[in-house]
Every structure is written in structure tokens, then in C-alpha cells.
Design a protein around this motif. Structure first.
Motif: not given
Length: 137
Positions: A42-70
């Protein structure tokens, strides 16, 4: 200076956390990162936006998804894996398109899973869960 205190508080919370509490911290971190990305978008801070979305993706992929016992988690684990994959796809699309609605969709998908996770907390986790909630603030 407050960032230093916050980092120490987070590290202390992680070091003393149970596996259930660690997962709660992952949910909180993902939601917090998405909120940061939304604000940056919303504040047009492209670099901050990209870093925050990248962090969220890593948390979901490398944390939440990786911890699942399929192997042992059956249909529930597979459904969560599929949900996490979809959320990471939507986060990527949100980043590319500056789409706050996609970020909101991700939050709306993650929050009920987080709430369900909190409902199944072992009773011995109760006091530390309060600390985990404090870390989010």
C-alpha cells in the motif's frame, strides 16, 4: 534498541518452545509477514514488500509444509500440504501483481488453520502459548 529486545524475546521464546508452540510461532510469523507485505504494498515499498512476501513463503514452505508427516498424517496432512502450496502460489502472484486481495485471501486461509492448531494445544503448553502470542505483538 527495541528491535534488539524483540529479537532476544523471540529467540528466548523459540529456545524454550515445544513443537506445538514452534508451529504456532510459524503461523504467527507467516501472518505477520503477510501483514507487513500488505502495508509495504500500500505504501509502494517494493523492496520491503518483496522481502516480507519472501519471508512468508519460506515460513510456509520450509516451516509449516516441511513439518508435515505425509506418511502418517494421511488425508489431513495431504490437504494441508496442498493448502500451503496454494498459499505460496497466491503469495507469489500477489507479489508480482501487487494484489492486496491475494494477500487477504492467504490470511483468510491461514487464520482458521492457526485457530484450529491453537485449539488442539496440549494443556502443558498453555503458559508458553501466552509468551508466543506476546512475541507476535
Amino acid at each position: 534498541m527495541s528491535n534488539t529486545y524483540r529479537r532476544i524475546d523471540v529467540e528466548t521464546g523459540v529456545n524454550g518452545a515445544s513443537p506445538h508452540q514452534l508451529t504456532t510461532l510459524l503461523f504467527n510469523g507467516a501472518l505477520d509477514s503477510i501483514a507487513q507485505a500488505r502495508g509495504a504494498m500500500l505504501n509502494k515499498q517494493v523492496e520491503v514488500k518483496g522481502a516480507a512476501i519472501g519471508k512468508a513463503i519460506r515460513i510456509i514452505d520450509e516451516g509449516l509444509k516441511a513439518s508435515l508427516n505425509l506418511a502418517e498424517g494421511g488425508e489431513v496432512a495431504q490437504n494441508l500440504s496442498d493448502l500451503y502450496a496454494y498459499i505460496t502460489l497466491r503469495l507469489t502472484q500477489a507479489n508480482l501483481r501487487n494484489d492486496t486481495a491475494a494477500l487477504d485471501e492467504c490470511v483468510n486461509l491461514l487464520k482458521p488453520v492457526r485457530e484450529a492448531w491453537l485449539q488442539i494445544a496440549p494443556t502443558s503448553d498453555a503458559p508458553a502459548s501466552t509468551a508466543a502470542m506476546r512475541i507476535q505483538a
